[in-house]
Design an enzyme around this catalytic site. Structure first.
Site, mmCIF file in Angstrom:
data_model
loop_
_atom_site.group_PDB
_atom_site.id
_atom_site.type_symbol
_atom_site.label_atom_id
_atom_site.label_comp_id
_atom_site.label_asym_id
_atom_site.label_seq_id
_atom_site.Cartn_x
_atom_site.Cartn_y
_atom_site.Cartn_z
ATOM 1 N N GLU A 112 0.836 -1.213 0.000
ATOM 2 C CA GLU A 112 0.000 0.000 0.000
ATOM 3 C C GLU A 112 0.866 1.256 0.000
ATOM 4 O OE1 GLU A 112 -2.412 -1.449 3.339
ATOM 5 O OE2 GLU A 112 -4.169 -1.080 2.087
ATOM 6 N N GLU A 132 -3.330 -10.029 3.424
ATOM 7 C CA GLU A 132 -4.267 -9.749 4.526
ATOM 8 C C GLU A 132 -5.382 -10.784 4.625
ATOM 9 O OE1 GLU A 132 -2.924 -7.489 2.596
ATOM 10 O OE2 GLU A 132 -2.651 -5.575 3.642
HETATM 11 N N1 CO8 Z 1 4.427 -8.193 11.301
HETATM 12 C C1 CO8 Z 1 5.224 -8.481 12.337
HETATM 13 N N2 CO8 Z 1 6.379 -9.147 12.218
HETATM 14 C C2 CO8 Z 1 6.753 -9.557 10.989
HETATM 15 C C3 CO8 Z 1 5.963 -9.288 9.861
HETATM 16 C C4 CO8 Z 1 4.753 -8.557 10.044
HETATM 17 N N3 CO8 Z 1 3.986 -8.217 9.030
HETATM 18 N N4 CO8 Z 1 6.589 -9.793 8.772
HETATM 19 C C5 CO8 Z 1 7.719 -10.352 9.212
HETATM 20 N N5 CO8 Z 1 7.829 -10.208 10.546
HETATM 21 C C6 CO8 Z 1 8.925 -10.666 11.403
HETATM 22 C C7 CO8 Z 1 8.921 -12.158 11.588
HETATM 23 O O1 CO8 Z 1 8.014 -12.529 12.593
HETATM 24 C C8 CO8 Z 1 10.362 -12.415 11.931
HETATM 25 O O2 CO8 Z 1 10.589 -12.077 13.281
HETATM 26 P P1 CO8 Z 1 11.286 -13.152 14.273
HETATM 27 O O3 CO8 Z 1 12.680 -13.264 13.718
HETATM 28 O O4 CO8 Z 1 11.203 -12.502 15.597
HETATM 29 O O5 CO8 Z 1 10.507 -14.409 14.139
HETATM 30 C C9 CO8 Z 1 11.118 -11.414 11.102
HETATM 31 O O6 CO8 Z 1 10.165 -10.409 10.756
HETATM 32 C C10 CO8 Z 1 11.698 -11.996 9.821
HETATM 33 O O7 CO8 Z 1 10.638 -12.630 9.105
HETATM 34 P P2 CO8 Z 1 10.639 -14.206 8.732
HETATM 35 O O8 CO8 Z 1 11.559 -14.957 9.633
HETATM 36 O O9 CO8 Z 1 9.229 -14.664 8.643
HETATM 37 O O10 CO8 Z 1 11.306 -14.125 7.287
HETATM 38 P P3 CO8 Z 1 11.037 -15.117 6.053
HETATM 39 O O11 CO8 Z 1 12.009 -14.734 5.007
HETATM 40 O O12 CO8 Z 1 10.985 -16.526 6.518
HETATM 41 O O13 CO8 Z 1 9.558 -14.749 5.551
HETATM 42 C C11 CO8 Z 1 7.780 -13.293 4.870
HETATM 43 C C12 CO8 Z 1 9.300 -13.494 5.021
HETATM 44 C C13 CO8 Z 1 7.236 -14.248 3.810
HETATM 45 C C14 CO8 Z 1 7.586 -11.853 4.432
HETATM 46 C C15 CO8 Z 1 7.078 -13.566 6.226
HETATM 47 O O14 CO8 Z 1 7.768 -12.849 7.233
HETATM 48 C C16 CO8 Z 1 5.648 -13.152 6.248
HETATM 49 O O15 CO8 Z 1 4.808 -13.832 5.701
HETATM 50 N N6 CO8 Z 1 5.340 -12.000 6.905
HETATM 51 C C17 CO8 Z 1 4.004 -11.513 7.075
HETATM 52 C C18 CO8 Z 1 3.513 -10.872 5.788
HETATM 53 C C19 CO8 Z 1 2.097 -10.352 5.979
HETATM 54 O O16 CO8 Z 1 1.164 -11.088 6.243
HETATM 55 N N7 CO8 Z 1 1.947 -9.023 5.788
HETATM 56 C C20 CO8 Z 1 0.660 -8.385 5.876
HETATM 57 C C21 CO8 Z 1 0.464 -7.857 7.253
HETATM 58 S S1 CO8 Z 1 -1.182 -7.214 7.454
HETATM 59 C C22 CO8 Z 1 -1.150 -5.693 6.740
HETATM 60 O O17 CO8 Z 1 -0.167 -5.269 6.173
HETATM 61 C C23 CO8 Z 1 -2.409 -4.907 6.874
HETATM 62 C C24 CO8 Z 1 -2.275 -3.482 6.337
HETATM 63 C C25 CO8 Z 1 -3.337 -2.635 6.952
HETATM 64 C C26 CO8 Z 1 -3.032 -1.174 6.988
HETATM 65 C C27 CO8 Z 1 -1.590 -0.751 7.201
HETATM 66 C C28 CO8 Z 1 -1.362 -0.060 8.509
HETATM 67 C C29 CO8 Z 1 0.144 0.191 8.781
#
Ligand code: CO8
Length: 258
Positions: A112, A132
């Site tokens: 976004e 999402e």
């Molecule tokens: N929120 C919180 N923590 C996150 C997020 C997130 N969105 N994405 C990654 N992290 C954290 C992980 O938990 C991890 O932390 P830790 O080492 O403590 O476990 C660290 O970042 C590194 O991530 P990964 O170990 O998971 O890294 P990978 O390479 O294995 O995976 C991915 C990368 C595929 C990106 C995976 O991290 C993932 O799927 N993340 C979530 C993606 C997601 O669902 N995003 C959408 C979130 S909802 C949203 O954006 C709604 C928007 C609404 C309005 C916006 C307002 C600001």
């Protein structure tokens, strides 16, 4: 500015650069970070020496979305009272061109934010998506609106309803990004483009940006009226006189930004 804790800002001549800087969590956007990004955009927008803004992410992602930790225990009323999206709305008022240079994950709120940029350049290994739906929510910072206006209902429905991640190549085909280039050069390419735009008369950039936004928002007739007013307005600028005089005199124009 040193007052920021989640982003880095720097200037290179008349280009302002903002780098999202929480690489350990893939630049997930918490409320603080969005506030800082918008403050930095506003500061560059007000800075008379800055002509173009470049937005990018540090580390291996542009931004992996909103911070799930910060959202997961919120209820509707808390969100209503928090009113966090008014901060996002301020991005709409930035007058200078914003070039996004994205790489790695460009997901959810990160996507976004990318869609708030005026021009998007992507590394060819970037992965885009709106995950999402798989979290039981939906985009809230303009994703359903901006993506649909950009790529049309059918393609937007597929991407938003499935939540599937898609490649930079697909993003290029859909017209989301204007180019997908190797990761090593994406920022360099964005800077090159920024420098090109920075040479243009900045009032023209400003009026063109505003008019293109009107095209997205308004019915054709009203958009045409708005375009015309901006066209007329530019004839009050010194740069219009200089630009046309330079053309007649077969020399390079010397634009002053006024
Ligand atoms: N929120 C919180 N923590 C996150 C997020 C997130 N969105 N994405 C990654 N992290 C954290 C992980 O938990 C991890 O932390 P830790 O080492 O403590 O476990 C660290 O970042 C590194 O991530 P990964 O170990 O998971 O890294 P990978 O390479 O294995 O995976 C991915 C990368 C595929 C990106 C995976 O991290 C993932 O799927 N993340 C979530 C993606 C997601 O669902 N995003 C959408 C979130 S909802 C949203 O954006 C709604 C928007 C609404 C309005 C916006 C307002 C600001």
């Amino acid at each position: 500015s040193s007052s920021f804790s989640t982003i880095l800002t720097e200037t290179s001549e008349d280009i302002g650069m903002i780098s999202l800087n929480r690489p350990e969590v893939l630049n997930t956007l918490n409320i603080r970070m969005v506030e800082e990004i918008v403050q930095a955009l506003e500061q560059f927008d007000q800075d008379p020496f800055i002509k173009v803004i470049v937005l990018k992410g540090q580390g291996r992602a542009f931004a992996a979305g909103a911070d799930i930790d910060e959202m997961m225990n919120k209820n509707s009323i808390e969100l209503e009272l928090l009113n966090q999206f008014t901060v996002w709305d301020r991005i709409t008022w930035i007058k200078k061109p914003i070039i996004g240079a994205v790489h790695g994950y460009v997901l959810g709120g990160g996507f976004e934010l990318a869609l708030c940029c005026d021009i998007l350049l992507s590394s060819d290994d970037a992965e885009f998506g709106f995950p999402e739906v798989s979290l039981g929510i939906m985009p809230g910072a303009g994703g359903t609106q901006r993506l649909t206006k950009l790529i049309g209902r059918s393609n937007a429905m597929k991407l938003l309803l499935s939540g599937e991640r898609f490649s930079a190549k697909t993003a290029k085909e859909l017209g989301i990004v204007s180019a997908a280039v190797p990761n090593e050069i994406v920022v360099e390419e964005a800077m090159k483009l920024a420098r090109l735009l920075a040479q243009k008369p900045s009032l023209s950039l400003r009026m063109i940006k505003e008019s293109v936004h009107k095209a997205v928002d308004l019915p054709l007739f009203e958009g045409m009226q708005a375009e015309r007013k901006n066209f007329y307005l530019l004839f009050s600028s010194e740069d219009q006189k200089e630009g046309m005089r330079a053309f007649k005199e077969k020399r390079a124009p010397d634009f002053k930004g006024k």
